[in-house]
Design a protein around this motif. Structure first.
Motif, mmCIF file in Angstrom:
data_model
loop_
_atom_site.group_PDB
_atom_site.id
_atom_site.type_symbol
_atom_site.label_atom_id
_atom_site.label_comp_id
_atom_site.label_asym_id
_atom_site.label_seq_id
_atom_site.Cartn_x
_atom_site.Cartn_y
_atom_site.Cartn_z
ATOM 1 N N UNK A 1 8.098 -5.793 1.505
ATOM 2 C CA UNK A 1 7.289 -6.095 3.013
ATOM 3 C C UNK A 1 7.482 -5.060 4.305
ATOM 4 N N UNK A 2 8.465 -5.010 4.139
ATOM 5 C CA UNK A 2 8.127 -3.268 5.524
ATOM 6 C C UNK A 2 7.469 -2.208 5.591
ATOM 7 N N UNK A 3 6.831 -2.917 4.228
ATOM 8 C CA UNK A 3 6.224 -1.223 3.937
ATOM 9 C C UNK A 3 4.763 -0.980 4.865
ATOM 10 N N UNK A 4 4.700 -2.535 4.621
ATOM 11 C CA UNK A 4 3.189 -2.680 5.600
ATOM 12 C C UNK A 4 3.601 -2.052 6.372
ATOM 13 N N UNK A 5 4.019 -2.376 7.372
ATOM 14 C CA UNK A 5 4.284 -1.827 8.934
ATOM 15 C C UNK A 5 4.761 -0.483 9.180
ATOM 16 N N UNK A 6 4.965 0.328 8.020
ATOM 17 C CA UNK A 6 5.585 1.537 8.256
ATOM 18 C C UNK A 6 4.094 2.054 7.898
ATOM 19 N N UNK A 7 3.504 1.784 6.991
ATOM 20 C CA UNK A 7 2.256 2.778 6.257
ATOM 21 C C UNK A 7 1.303 2.171 7.287
ATOM 22 N N UNK A 8 1.231 1.110 8.414
ATOM 23 C CA UNK A 8 0.358 1.623 9.661
ATOM 24 C C UNK A 8 0.597 2.238 10.278
ATOM 25 N N UNK A 9 2.073 2.277 10.793
ATOM 26 C CA UNK A 9 2.346 3.535 11.615
ATOM 27 C C UNK A 9 2.444 4.638 11.524
ATOM 28 N N UNK A 10 2.614 5.399 10.442
ATOM 29 C CA UNK A 10 2.091 6.538 9.493
ATOM 30 C C UNK A 10 0.341 7.168 9.844
ATOM 31 N N UNK A 11 -0.573 5.907 9.206
ATOM 32 C CA UNK A 11 -1.663 6.231 9.447
ATOM 33 C C UNK A 11 -2.205 6.281 10.910
ATOM 34 N N UNK A 12 -1.199 5.630 11.882
ATOM 35 C CA UNK A 12 -2.239 5.580 13.520
ATOM 36 C C UNK A 12 -1.652 6.719 13.548
ATOM 37 N N UNK A 13 -0.482 7.693 13.528
ATOM 38 C CA UNK A 13 -0.057 8.850 14.152
ATOM 39 C C UNK A 13 -1.285 9.894 14.235
ATOM 40 N N UNK A 14 -0.511 10.873 15.024
ATOM 41 C CA UNK A 14 -1.285 12.733 14.245
ATOM 42 C C UNK A 14 -1.742 12.569 12.906
ATOM 43 N N UNK A 15 -2.090 13.304 13.005
ATOM 44 C CA UNK A 15 -2.595 13.446 10.881
ATOM 45 C C UNK A 15 -1.549 14.891 10.898
ATOM 46 N N UNK A 16 -0.676 14.376 9.801
ATOM 47 C CA UNK A 16 -0.062 15.596 9.754
ATOM 48 C C UNK A 16 0.450 15.960 8.354
ATOM 49 N N UNK A 17 1.486 16.579 7.877
ATOM 50 C CA UNK A 17 1.691 16.616 6.237
ATOM 51 C C UNK A 17 2.178 15.187 5.954
ATOM 52 N N UNK A 18 2.654 13.765 6.797
ATOM 53 C CA UNK A 18 2.733 12.549 6.172
ATOM 54 C C UNK A 18 1.882 12.429 5.330
ATOM 55 N N UNK A 19 0.413 11.842 6.552
ATOM 56 C CA UNK A 19 -0.527 11.076 6.311
ATOM 57 C C UNK A 19 -0.830 12.049 5.385
ATOM 58 N N UNK A 20 -1.662 13.842 5.389
ATOM 59 C CA UNK A 20 -2.193 14.189 4.519
ATOM 60 C C UNK A 20 -1.379 13.778 2.610
ATOM 61 N N UNK A 21 0.113 13.520 2.815
ATOM 62 C CA UNK A 21 0.600 13.347 1.544
ATOM 63 C C UNK A 21 0.107 12.383 0.897
ATOM 64 N N UNK A 22 0.366 11.270 1.738
ATOM 65 C CA UNK A 22 -0.094 9.661 1.534
ATOM 66 C C UNK A 22 -1.083 9.116 0.911
ATOM 67 N N UNK A 23 -2.438 10.082 1.409
ATOM 68 C CA UNK A 23 -4.040 9.509 1.413
ATOM 69 C C UNK A 23 -4.593 10.101 0.262
ATOM 70 N N UNK A 24 -2.915 11.642 -0.094
ATOM 71 C CA UNK A 24 -4.117 12.131 -1.409
ATOM 72 C C UNK A 24 -3.010 11.243 -2.908
ATOM 73 N N UNK A 25 -2.003 11.343 -2.514
ATOM 74 C CA UNK A 25 -1.323 11.351 -3.833
ATOM 75 C C UNK A 25 -1.362 10.002 -4.627
ATOM 76 N N UNK A 26 -2.606 9.184 -4.250
ATOM 77 C CA UNK A 26 -3.274 8.828 -5.741
ATOM 78 C C UNK A 26 -2.398 7.033 -5.264
ATOM 79 N N UNK A 27 -2.590 6.393 -6.535
ATOM 80 C CA UNK A 27 -1.504 5.105 -6.327
ATOM 81 C C UNK A 27 -0.429 5.333 -5.362
ATOM 82 N N UNK A 28 -0.979 3.927 -4.843
ATOM 83 C CA UNK A 28 0.330 3.943 -3.198
ATOM 84 C C UNK A 28 1.559 2.634 -4.017
ATOM 85 N N UNK A 29 2.897 2.848 -3.242
ATOM 86 C CA UNK A 29 3.646 2.301 -3.967
ATOM 87 C C UNK A 29 4.686 2.402 -3.003
ATOM 88 N N UNK A 30 5.752 1.337 -2.339
ATOM 89 C CA UNK A 30 6.768 0.880 -1.228
ATOM 90 C C UNK A 30 7.116 2.329 -1.536
#
Length: 440
Positions: A99-128
């Motif tokens: 369940x905590x992955x929803x809040x963590x994902x929102x925090x990551x996507x709300x931060x400045x663009x970087x390697x973390x957001x880039x990798x999450x954006x293009x990694x395909x199917x998303x898992x916790x």
């Protein structure tokens, strides 16, 4: 609930995010935020359910995280449409495993663009596991190709352990060098495996345990030593660097010196045992050439003096003849070489005392033929091949010190030397005048 069952993926994910917030923050905290953000003062019951049915997904998420609707990142909404855990048949239909992955994902996507957001954006199917991985992986590992393969918490732990392992055994490796090696490893199925093999080729210090000192034995402790040894011995030792680095193998160079003082370089491969000992797995010469049994026996016995083990049954229990009669065979070359010494060595030494050489099949047949015709050999010292005519003593061969008929000198008969007036290859008269079969 019935409305959510037929709702679209984004609406379902918004409802899952609210349910995850209720589980982590409590229903009272979520209700207060919804009332303040969505103006639900006129509704006394089921305010959250009403908002989920009547409001847009962006508005629900904005109320959940207490931000304006226009502040909800579009990348977050698109990421929710790619949520697909193991067992899910379609993206966006099922929630995150944690369940905590929803809040963590929102925090990551709300931060400045970087390697973390880039990798999450293009990694395909998303898992916790992937959402959690971007918080624990080193920055050079934050690429979509690596993140795509981390589909479970165990795989994330392995990736983190690999990064620590490489930093320990390749100390000159910094983040820039690691990032460059990652880029060079992209395009293969197992990016992390290819990366590890590439970097371990530069390892200055491999985790090779210390063995008791033994003259002539040298464990190889760096990738450079193993590569040089592989080139010298013309073998595949360089392909085992990864197994040496992970403790699955140990490669040693051994220098064997025979009785004449000649040196023979050997390659010794060891495998670990649970109790901390090491087992001898392979002993080969240059170009993986087989080692002669006498040399192999001597090397094994010497390596066993420092605690190295040889797999096989105990010689005081194992009976080869009985075991093979029951259909059980021991194919271990090392054990057979040691048994050959323990069981057959005494007989060979006695025969060597008579003939000055090992007994072979040809020698034994010829000696038996000489005994049948009554020809007696006289020893003139070890290795002598001279044969003289012996006594006939009533058509029987003379008896030796042990009561058995003493044969003629084996090497002479085996080489076809003339015996007491008989030409080479002539049939020998058997005792009593009968013809014996010719010497083969």
């Amino acid at each position: 609930m019935a409305d959510l069952m037929i709702a679209g993926p984004l609406t379902r994910q918004a409802a899952f995010a609210v349910a995850a917030a209720v589980l982590t923050r409590g229903v009272e905290a979520v209700s207060e935020t919804f009332v303040a953000r969505l103006d639900l003062e006129g509704f006394s019951d089921n305010r959250v359910g009403f908002a989920l049915r009547r409001r847009r997904a962006r508005e629900v998420i904005a109320a959940l995280y207490d931000v304006p609707a226009q502040a909800v990142p579009g990348g977050y909404l698109r990421a929710l449409l790619r949520v697909q855990e193991h067992g899910s048949t379609q993206p966006g239909l099922d929630p995150f495993a944690h369940p905590e992955s929803y809040a963590d994902l929102f925090e990551l996507m709300s931060s400045e663009p970087g390697a973390a957001t880039h990798s999450l954006r293009y990694c395909g199917a998303l898992r916790s596991s992937q959402v959690q991985a971007v918080r624990t992986l080193p920055a050079p590992f934050l690429v979509p190709e690596i993140l795509r393969g981390l589909s479970s918490p165990e795989q994330v732990s392995r990736a983190v352990a690999l990064a620590d392992f490489l930093r320990i055994h390749v100390p000159e490796l910094d983040d820039a060098g690691l990032a460059a090696a990652v880029r060079q490893s992209l395009g293969s199925g197992n990016v992390l495996g290819k990366l590890a093999r590439r970097l371990l080729e530069q390892a200055d210090s491999l985790p090779v345990p210390r063995l008791p000192p033994l003259d002539g034995l040298r464990p190889l402790r760096s990738a450079a030593e193993i590569r040089a040894f592989a080139a010298t011995m013309d073998n595949c030792a360089a392909t085992l660097i990864g197994e040496v680095a992970t403790g699955l193998k140990m490669i040693c160079a051994y220098r064997h010196i025979d009785e004449a003082g000649a040196e023979m370089p050997l390659a010794v491969l060891l495998t670990p045992m649970v109790g901390g000992n090491w087992e001898i797995a392979q002993i080969v010469g240059k170009g993986n050439a087989l080692v002669a049994r006498p040399v192999l026996r001597a090397v094994l016995r010497r390596l066993m003096t420092i605690g190295l083990q040889v797999a096989g049954p105990a010689p005081e229990v194992y009976r080869k003849g009985v075991a093979e009669l029951l259909g059980h065979y021991c194919y271990d070359t090392f054990a057979n070489a040691l048994y050959e010494f323990e069981r057959g060595g005494r007989n060979r030494r006695r025969w060597r005392g008579r003939f000055g050489a090992d007994r072979g099949p040809a020698r034994s047949h010829h000696a038996r033929g000489l005994r049948q015709c009554g020809v007696r050999a006289r020893r003139h010292g070890p290795g002598c091949s001279g044969v003289r005519a012996g006594d006939r003593r009533g058509g029987e061969a003379a008896a030796g010190p042990d009561g058995r008929p003493e044969p003629e000198h084996g090497p002479a008969a085996a080489l076809g030397q003339p015996v007491a007036g008989l030409g080479p290859g002539a049939p020998l008269p058997a005792a009593g005048g009968a013809m014996a079969r010719p010497l083969a």
